[in-house]
Design an enzyme around this catalytic site. Structure first.
Site, short mmCIF file in Angstrom:
data_model
loop_
_atom_site.label_atom_id
_atom_site.label_comp_id
_atom_site.label_asym_id
_atom_site.label_seq_id
_atom_site.Cartn_x
_atom_site.Cartn_y
_atom_site.Cartn_z
N LYS A 94 59.86 -101.33 29.39
CA LYS A 94 58.42 -101.11 29.50
C LYS A 94 58.15 -99.64 29.82
O LYS A 94 58.25 -99.21 30.96
CB LYS A 94 57.79 -101.98 30.60
CG LYS A 94 56.26 -101.93 30.57
CD LYS A 94 55.63 -102.26 31.89
CE LYS A 94 55.62 -101.10 32.84
NZ LYS A 94 54.78 -99.94 32.40
N GLU A 107 55.05 -86.67 48.92
CA GLU A 107 55.35 -86.15 47.58
C GLU A 107 54.06 -85.82 46.85
O GLU A 107 53.25 -86.71 46.57
CB GLU A 107 56.17 -87.17 46.79
CG GLU A 107 56.68 -86.64 45.48
CD GLU A 107 57.61 -87.62 44.76
OE1 GLU A 107 58.58 -87.16 44.14
OE2 GLU A 107 57.34 -88.84 44.83
N GLU A 165 65.14 -95.68 41.43
CA GLU A 165 65.16 -94.22 41.59
C GLU A 165 63.73 -93.83 41.91
O GLU A 165 62.84 -93.93 41.07
CB GLU A 165 65.66 -93.55 40.31
CG GLU A 165 66.06 -92.10 40.52
CD GLU A 165 64.92 -91.15 40.23
OE1 GLU A 165 64.35 -90.61 41.21
OE2 GLU A 165 64.62 -90.93 39.06
N CYS A 173 60.66 -85.64 40.50
CA CYS A 173 61.05 -86.21 41.80
C CYS A 173 62.09 -85.37 42.50
O CYS A 173 62.23 -85.45 43.72
CB CYS A 173 61.56 -87.64 41.60
SG CYS A 173 62.91 -87.77 40.41
#
Length: 481
Positions: free
Chosen positions: A177, A385, A251, A285
């Site tokens: 997906k 983040e 992750e 990331c």
């Protein structure tokens, strides 16, 4: 404008279950540039059924590893043949600067493919050991089953290959997906997979949103989930998979620290951070977004980093002269802008950048590349983040404090140490609790495992450890004597 009318289900192009569509809007012009069908839960059910049949009854899991390797090599060759087109497509769709699409999107995808193929050639799918009683034990690594994969928009092909390829090499079947921001590049992979000659049912590609992704995660026909995305979403997926004892790799996010030691050259540090901290316009990331600088050289480091950032060209991602492109969507632009205001409210010193559109731009989802100084590690801009071109420079007194600050984070995905003494830099790196580090640079090595400590995830990708994520271990003990 590239448009798809069908979904790729079990190796066939088929009509979607509904007429819902995903419209792709250029982050640069805010104009439509493509569209694709939006998969539904019914489409997921069809894809999982095809994958289940292909795994339980088909040849793929039992195909000799050499033949699976050959199929992935065909996929790699077909991908290589379209690399120029694919780089431009990704830049158009999600706004990555074209230089990065060549290097870090398509180029890195090809390198990851090579890494996995090399690992598979040496991988011990079946081995014999001497058992405790002196008789042989056969240890087999068998495919985990049907793997559901949910991938993000920031590096759509690279992250997909990190999951799809080891799963195929292991003998799994896959339901993928892609993110709704990058549905076209996802379905292009379906075209390329066609050329690999995989058996029917082995791979499906279903662009869709969060609700359909959750249906895939919860589907009883799925044996394993692989996810890259936010830590919040990863926690939810882990909870669902834990309840069902479904295998999962995650992750997730990062807030990585670049530790600048007092013997480092600030100008060389700034030059290296241009890539390590600002790749993909900061939408990475692994971005080294916390720069830890010694008080004895703090002003030098701040000045060098700010000078580098203020000199970066921002604009049309298809122009190779621009280093920084737009954010992927208006919501991401607004999110980054909110952190720029928050940093000022928290008392950080704005050195360059700040809220507002970059000079010369009046359309698109752009933000100003920004450097904050006098940042404390308890500020939100240092802990959360941001996922944009924003750097926080944090002072420290000695190396012990630098390591404490680096480790004082819920994340542990990446990091760097900058120094004139590489061996000493390695000693410092050994003390940082994070999954990957670089000395005087940050690059992923595709022969080594990648993944995070703490809230940055569970499991590893790349190298032989990337194949480990898609196998189950089976021991067969032979008769005594």
């Amino acid at each position: 404008m590239l448009e798809y009318k069908e979904l790729y289900v079990g190796g066939r192009w088929v009509a979607p279950a509904s007429d819902r569509r995903i419209r792709v809007v250029s982050p640069h012009t805010a104009e439509p540039v493509g569209s694709a069908p939006e998969a539904t839960e019914e489409d997921v059910d069809r894809a999982v059924a095809a994958a289940r049949t292909a795994f339980d009854e088909g040849p793929w899991p039992h195909t000799p590893p050499a033949e699976r390797i050959a199929a992935v090599r065909r996929f790699a060759a077909a991908y290589l043949a379209r690399q120029e087109e694919l780089a431009e497509l990704i830049s158009t769709e999600m706004g990555a600067p074209l230089w990065f699409s060549h290097v870090g999107q398509v180029g890195a995808t090809l390198m990851a493919l090579d890494g996995f193929l090399n690992a598979a050639e040496q991988y011990p799918f079946e081995e014999r050991r001497t058992g405790s009683f002196g008789t042989p034990v056969i240890v087999r690594r068998e495919p985990v089953g049907v793997a559901g994969m949910i991938t993000p928009w920031n590096v759509p092909h690279f992250v997909t290959v990190a999951k799809l390829v080891p799963a195929l090499l292991a003998g799994c079947t896959v339901v993928l997906k892609p993110a709704p921001e990058t549905p076209v590049s996802g379905l292009v992979l379906g075209e390329i997979l066609d050329q690999a000659g995989l058996p029917e049912g082995v791979v499906s590609v279903l662009p869709a949103g969060r609700e359909v992704g959750e249906h895939l995660v919860r589907h009883p026909g799925v044996d394993k989930i692989a996810f890259t995305g936010s830590t919040a979403a990863g926690r939810r997926i882990a909870a669902v998979c834990g309840n069902d004892l479904r295998r999962v790799t995650l992750e997730l996010g990062g807030k990585s620290a670049a530790i600048v030691l007092d013997d480092a050259d600030p100008d060389q540090v700034a030059q290296g951070l241009q890539m390590a901290a600002l790749m993909n316009s900061g939408q990475a990331c692994i971005a080294q977004s916390r720069v830890l600088a010694p008080r004895s050289r703090y002003d030098e480091v701040v000045g060098a980093v700010a000078g580098m950032v203020s000199g970066l060209s921002v604009g049309d991602p298809l122009d190779m002269a621009n280093y920084i492109g737009p954010m992927v969507a208006r919501r991401q632009q607004e999110r980054v802008e909110s952190y720029l205001r928050l940093g000022q409210d928290e008392g950080a010193r704005l050195v360059t950048g700040g809220p507002g559109m970059p000079d010369g731009l009046d359309t698109g989802w752009y933000v100003r590349p920004t450097v904050f100084a006098d940042v404390h590690n308890d500020m939100r801009i240092a802990r959360e983040e941001i996922f944009g071109p924003v750097l926080c420079v944090i002072p420290y007194d000695d190396e012990d404090e630098a390591v404490r600050i680096a480790n004082d984070s819920e994340y542990g995905l990446a990091g760097t140490v900058w120094t004139a003494d590489v061996e000493h830099g390695v000693d410092v790196a050994r003390r940082v609790r994070t999954g990957t580090l670089g000395i005087n640079q940050y690059l992923l090595d595709f022969n080594a495992p990648f993944g995070g400590f703490k809230a940055s995830g569970i499991g590893r990708e790349f190298g032989p450890e990337g194949l480990d994520a898609y196998v189950e271990l089976k021991s067969i003990c032979l008769p005594l004597g």
